[in-house]
Design a protein around this motif. Structure first.
Motif, short mmCIF file in Angstrom:
data_model
loop_
_atom_site.label_atom_id
_atom_site.label_comp_id
_atom_site.label_asym_id
_atom_site.label_seq_id
_atom_site.Cartn_x
_atom_site.Cartn_y
_atom_site.Cartn_z
N THR A 99 -9.28 -24.05 31.81
CA THR A 99 -8.66 -24.74 30.67
C THR A 99 -9.73 -25.35 29.78
O THR A 99 -9.64 -25.28 28.54
CB THR A 99 -7.70 -25.83 31.16
N ALA A 100 -10.74 -25.96 30.38
CA ALA A 100 -11.82 -26.57 29.60
C ALA A 100 -12.59 -25.51 28.82
O ALA A 100 -13.00 -25.74 27.67
CB ALA A 100 -12.77 -27.35 30.51
N ILE A 101 -12.80 -24.34 29.43
CA ILE A 101 -13.48 -23.26 28.73
C ILE A 101 -12.66 -22.80 27.53
O ILE A 101 -13.20 -22.59 26.43
CB ILE A 101 -13.75 -22.09 29.70
N ALA A 102 -11.35 -22.67 27.71
CA ALA A 102 -10.48 -22.29 26.60
C ALA A 102 -10.49 -23.36 25.51
O ALA A 102 -10.53 -23.05 24.32
CB ALA A 102 -9.06 -22.05 27.10
N LEU A 103 -10.49 -24.62 25.92
CA LEU A 103 -10.53 -25.72 24.95
C LEU A 103 -11.82 -25.72 24.15
O LEU A 103 -11.84 -26.13 22.99
CB LEU A 103 -10.36 -27.06 25.66
N SER A 104 -12.91 -25.25 24.77
CA SER A 104 -14.17 -25.19 24.04
C SER A 104 -14.05 -24.27 22.83
O SER A 104 -14.62 -24.55 21.77
CB SER A 104 -15.31 -24.73 24.95
N LEU A 105 -13.27 -23.20 22.96
CA LEU A 105 -13.06 -22.30 21.82
C LEU A 105 -12.26 -23.01 20.73
O LEU A 105 -12.55 -22.85 19.54
CB LEU A 105 -12.31 -21.04 22.26
N VAL A 106 -11.25 -23.78 21.13
CA VAL A 106 -10.44 -24.50 20.15
C VAL A 106 -11.30 -25.50 19.39
O VAL A 106 -11.24 -25.60 18.16
CB VAL A 106 -9.28 -25.23 20.85
N VAL A 107 -12.13 -26.25 20.12
CA VAL A 107 -12.97 -27.28 19.50
C VAL A 107 -14.05 -26.65 18.62
O VAL A 107 -14.22 -27.02 17.46
CB VAL A 107 -13.60 -28.19 20.56
N PHE A 108 -14.78 -25.69 19.18
CA PHE A 108 -15.86 -25.07 18.41
C PHE A 108 -15.30 -24.34 17.18
O PHE A 108 -15.85 -24.43 16.08
CB PHE A 108 -16.64 -24.07 19.27
N GLY A 109 -14.21 -23.61 17.39
CA GLY A 109 -13.59 -22.91 16.27
C GLY A 109 -13.06 -23.87 15.23
O GLY A 109 -13.19 -23.64 14.02
N GLY A 110 -12.48 -24.98 15.69
CA GLY A 110 -11.97 -25.99 14.77
C GLY A 110 -13.07 -26.62 13.94
O GLY A 110 -12.89 -26.87 12.74
N LEU A 111 -14.22 -26.87 14.56
CA LEU A 111 -15.35 -27.43 13.82
C LEU A 111 -15.79 -26.49 12.70
O LEU A 111 -16.10 -26.93 11.59
CB LEU A 111 -16.52 -27.69 14.77
N LEU A 112 -15.81 -25.19 13.02
CA LEU A 112 -16.21 -24.21 12.00
C LEU A 112 -15.16 -24.09 10.91
O LEU A 112 -15.49 -24.05 9.72
CB LEU A 112 -16.44 -22.85 12.66
N ALA A 113 -13.90 -24.02 11.32
CA ALA A 113 -12.83 -23.80 10.35
C ALA A 113 -12.70 -24.98 9.38
O ALA A 113 -12.44 -24.79 8.19
CB ALA A 113 -11.50 -23.57 11.07
N ALA A 114 -12.89 -26.20 9.91
CA ALA A 114 -12.75 -27.40 9.08
C ALA A 114 -14.07 -27.84 8.47
O ALA A 114 -14.09 -28.80 7.69
CB ALA A 114 -12.15 -28.53 9.90
N ASN A 115 -15.16 -27.16 8.84
CA ASN A 115 -16.49 -27.54 8.37
C ASN A 115 -16.77 -29.02 8.65
O ASN A 115 -17.30 -29.75 7.81
CB ASN A 115 -16.66 -27.25 6.88
N LEU A 116 -16.41 -29.46 9.86
CA LEU A 116 -16.64 -30.84 10.25
C LEU A 116 -18.09 -31.03 10.67
O LEU A 116 -18.69 -30.16 11.31
CB LEU A 116 -15.71 -31.23 11.40
N ARG A 117 -18.64 -32.17 10.33
CA ARG A 117 -20.03 -32.47 10.65
C ARG A 117 -20.13 -33.84 11.30
O ARG A 117 -19.31 -34.72 11.05
CB ARG A 117 -20.90 -32.42 9.40
N ALA A 118 -21.12 -33.99 12.16
CA ALA A 118 -21.38 -35.24 12.85
C ALA A 118 -22.87 -35.30 13.13
O ALA A 118 -23.58 -34.29 12.97
CB ALA A 118 -20.57 -35.31 14.15
N PRO A 119 -23.40 -36.46 13.54
CA PRO A 119 -24.83 -36.52 13.89
C PRO A 119 -25.20 -35.47 14.93
O PRO A 119 -24.39 -35.13 15.81
CB PRO A 119 -24.97 -37.94 14.46
N ASP A 120 -26.41 -34.96 14.82
CA ASP A 120 -26.85 -33.87 15.69
C ASP A 120 -26.70 -34.19 17.17
O ASP A 120 -26.25 -33.36 17.96
CB ASP A 120 -28.32 -33.52 15.39
N LEU A 121 -27.07 -35.41 17.56
CA LEU A 121 -26.99 -35.78 18.97
C LEU A 121 -25.55 -35.82 19.45
O LEU A 121 -25.25 -35.46 20.60
CB LEU A 121 -27.68 -37.13 19.21
#
Length: 203
Positions: A99-121
């Motif tokens: 489930t966590a592995i699948a969620l990683s796709l949701v989160v990573f894909g969401g960051l790309l789709a929304a062009n969200l940014r945060a501090p590098d660390l």
């Protein structure tokens, strides 16, 4: 025609390929006593679309952020992935790994789709959390013999190459700069997140 102008076609292709491959994804981690050595370790991340897309996504995100994120995010993923593999080899347990592995796709894909940014660390820490579960899944397949070290070297090499593939894809798309590049990156993100959502509901 510029290369970036052709890239938007890849997003729907990727989405379609993800859906077609979903029946195989759920059983994409063969494992078992036949697994050993460098070759099997290298192939393992490539046999599951969940692992493959997550690792490419890390490269895409790192390249889009630029600067030290270009190397910090992939490095964070690889290092923490090895920690997760070590936990599995030690016989420890992690809950809801798939489930966590699948969620990683949701989160990573969401960051790309929304062009969200945060501090590098902060981004690196988020990547590391999910990398722990990816590594644990790899580690559960690793043999307990000395060949386990070469097996781990194999999936580290494959992971690094997948990160590099994501970085290259982002660079060819112009790192998200300009309208065409932004469409490409958002398309990648939507396809990756959609695949993750289907996998989450399947777990």
């Amino acid at each position: 025609m510029k290369m970036s102008a052709r890239f938007p076609l890849l997003a729907p292709v990727l989405a379609a390929a993800s859906v077609i491959a979903l029946p195989a994804i759920a059983h994409a981690h063969p494992g078992g006593p036949h697994v050993h050595g460098l070759t099997d370790g290298f192939v393992h991340p490539l046999t599951g679309l969940d692992h493959l897309l997550a690792m490419v996504a890390v490269g895409l995100i790192g390249a889009r952020l630029g600067g030290r994120a270009l190397w910090l995010l992939p490095t964070s993923f690889v290092v923490t992935m090895l920690v997760g593999a070590g936990l599995a080899l030690d016989g420890l347990e992690l809950p809801m790994v798939e489930t966590a592995i699948a969620l990683s796709l949701v989160v990573f894909g969401g960051l790309l789709a929304a062009n969200l940014r945060a501090p590098d660390l902060m981004m690196a820490a988020g990547v590391a959390i999910f990398a722990l579960f990816h590594g644990f899944a790899h580690g559960t397949e690793a043999p307990s013999t000395a060949s386990g070290l070469t097996y781990m070297a194999g999936f580290v090499l494959a992971t690094a190459l997948l990160h590099g593939t994501g970085i290259l894809a982002a660079m060819l798309a112009g790192r998200g700069h300009g309208k065409a590049g932004d469409v490409v990156m958002r398309g990648y993100g939507i396809a990756i997140a959609a695949t993750g959502l289907v996998l989450v509901t399947a777990n």
